[in-house]
Design an enzyme around this catalytic site. Structure first.
Site, PDB file in Angstrom:
ATOM      1  N   ASP A  13       0.877  -1.165   0.000  1.00  0.00           N
ATOM      2  CA  ASP A  13       0.000   0.000   0.000  1.00  0.00           C
ATOM      3  C   ASP A  13       0.928   1.233   0.000  1.00  0.00           C
ATOM      4  O   ASP A  13       2.134   1.098   0.260  1.00  0.00           O
ATOM      5  CB  ASP A  13      -0.864  -0.040   1.271  1.00  0.00           C
ATOM      6  CG  ASP A  13      -1.588   1.256   1.521  1.00  0.00           C
ATOM      7  OD1 ASP A  13      -2.266   1.737   0.595  1.00  0.00           O
ATOM      8  OD2 ASP A  13      -1.477   1.795   2.644  1.00  0.00           O
ATOM      9  N   ASP A  15      -0.131   5.196   0.920  1.00  0.00           N
ATOM     10  CA  ASP A  15      -0.357   6.211   1.959  1.00  0.00           C
ATOM     11  C   ASP A  15      -0.467   5.554   3.333  1.00  0.00           C
ATOM     12  O   ASP A  15      -1.301   4.675   3.542  1.00  0.00           O
ATOM     13  CB  ASP A  15      -1.632   7.004   1.655  1.00  0.00           C
ATOM     14  CG  ASP A  15      -1.479   7.794   0.375  1.00  0.00           C
ATOM     15  OD1 ASP A  15      -0.528   8.584   0.288  1.00  0.00           O
ATOM     16  OD2 ASP A  15      -2.290   7.596  -0.546  1.00  0.00           O
TER      17      ASP A  15
HETATM   18  C1  XBP Z   1      -5.111   6.439   0.602  1.00  0.00           C
HETATM   19  C2  XBP Z   1      -6.277   7.154   0.075  1.00  0.00           C
HETATM   20  C3  XBP Z   1      -6.089   8.232  -0.913  1.00  0.00           C
HETATM   21  C4  XBP Z   1      -5.353   9.447  -0.405  1.00  0.00           C
HETATM   22  C5  XBP Z   1      -5.581  10.617  -1.344  1.00  0.00           C
HETATM   23  O1  XBP Z   1      -4.830   5.363  -0.223  1.00  0.00           O
HETATM   24  O2  XBP Z   1      -7.397   6.851   0.435  1.00  0.00           O
HETATM   25  O3  XBP Z   1      -7.363   8.643  -1.333  1.00  0.00           O
HETATM   26  O4  XBP Z   1      -5.842   9.841   0.867  1.00  0.00           O
HETATM   27  O5  XBP Z   1      -5.195  10.330  -2.641  1.00  0.00           O
HETATM   28  P1  XBP Z   1      -3.796   4.115   0.121  1.00  0.00           P
HETATM   29  P2  XBP Z   1      -6.028  10.822  -3.907  1.00  0.00           P
HETATM   30  O6  XBP Z   1      -3.624   4.001   1.601  1.00  0.00           O
HETATM   31  O7  XBP Z   1      -4.515   2.949  -0.519  1.00  0.00           O
HETATM   32  O8  XBP Z   1      -2.506   4.423  -0.588  1.00  0.00           O
HETATM   33  O9  XBP Z   1      -6.496  12.217  -3.583  1.00  0.00           O
HETATM   34  O10 XBP Z   1      -5.056  10.786  -5.054  1.00  0.00           O
HETATM   35  O11 XBP Z   1      -7.184   9.871  -4.073  1.00  0.00           O
HETATM   36 MG    MG Z   2      -2.920   3.193   3.438  1.00  0.00          MG
END
Ligand code: XBP
Ligand code: MG
Length: 260
Positions: A13, A15
């Site tokens: 993953d 973020d």
């Molecule tokens: C995290 C998310 C993303 C980010 C924002 O995703 O939910 O939406 O908060 O990114 P993960 P965008 O943990 O799966 O990486 O604004 O580009 O959607």
């Molecule tokens: Mg995440």
């Protein structure tokens, strides 16, 4: 036990897992875009924590409008307007990453380098936009690291975002591997649900916003991946007495998931 079954790929993953990007990355980028669009919206740290339940930036903006600013929904070009607001947000996020003020989390660079050397495939399965993944990899591991990832599944490539399993199914399909040959690394309950629904053994490294979430079903829950000089804090699951996550531990997790 048949020890021929080796770990084939690790699906990361982004973020919260590769880097703590939400509070001081995405949140600030959303607020900067709101300002540019003449909106008085401000997502503070607590509110943003609640909004994170909705995965995907465009989906999160729409949810916020429904809950906190319903009058703003009344426009005929709503999807396009949200799309352009989100594009502005992505530009801000990319600029923030270029400043390099968000580092990778402990153990991430070490583990990625080790897996690359061991010829384990690296992949990404994320809800965030592709441009954001590129900007983060470039600013942390360097541009060449993008080539280390056999598959990068991001954003709108699938219609349903996490906790749906679609992004993991898509990445596994591209890798041409079965989930039993792979492990996912996640930081959130939505991410864990998504990976588990795709039958992946999943390791969780909790992040600022997710540490109190429910991680039932994870093979292990840890503070982070740890480093030889800076062990992780063990929260639950079997980590074979190890103090940092490495190829050997991940490989053992795969063997256990297959044969126990
Ligand atoms: C995290 C998310 C993303 C980010 C924002 O995703 O939910 O939406 O908060 O990114 P993960 P965008 O943990 O799966 O990486 O604004 O580009 O959607
Ligand atoms: Mg995440």
């Amino acid at each position: 036990m048949n020890t021929c079954n080796k770990l084939q790929a690790v699906l990361f993953d982004v973020d919260g897992t590769l880097a703590d990007t939400e509070q001081d990355g995405h949140r600030l980028a959303f607020n900067a875009a709101f300002h540019d669009f003449g909106l008085s919206w401000n997502w503070d740290i607590d509110l943003y924590g609640k909004l994170l339940q909705i995965t995907g930036g465009k989906e999160r903006i729409r949810h916020y409008m429904e809950q906190y600013a319903p009058a703003t929904l009344e426009r005929s070009d709503l999807p396009e307007w949200i799309g352009s607001l989100h594009k502005a947000k992505t530009k801000y996020f990319e600029s923030l990453m270029e400043t390099g003020h968000i580092p990778l989390r402990p153990g991430v660079a070490r583990l990625i380098q080790e897996l690359h050397q061991e010829k384990v495939k690296l992949a990404i399965a994320t809800t965030t936009t592709m441009e954001n993944v590129m900007a983060l990899l470039k600013s942390t591991l360097g541009e060449a690291s993008i080539e280390w990832f056999a598959v990068i599944g991001a954003g709108d490539i699938v219609p349903k975002k996490k906790p749906a399993p679609d992004i993991y199914h898509w990445v596994l399909n591209q890798l041409k591997l079965s989930p039993h040959q792979c492990i996912a690394i996640e930081d959130s309950e939505n991410g864990l649900k998504s990976a588990m629904a795709a039958n992946l053994a999943t390791l969780v490294t909790v992040s600022g916003y997710t540490r109190l979430q429910n991680f039932n079903g994870a093979v292990a829950v840890l503070s982070d991946l740890g480093e030889p000089f800076r062990p992780f804090t063990h929260i639950s699951g079997d980590t074979l007495g190890k103090q940092w996550v490495d190829y050997q531990l991940l490989n053992k997790i795969i063997e256990d998931a297959l044969y126990h």
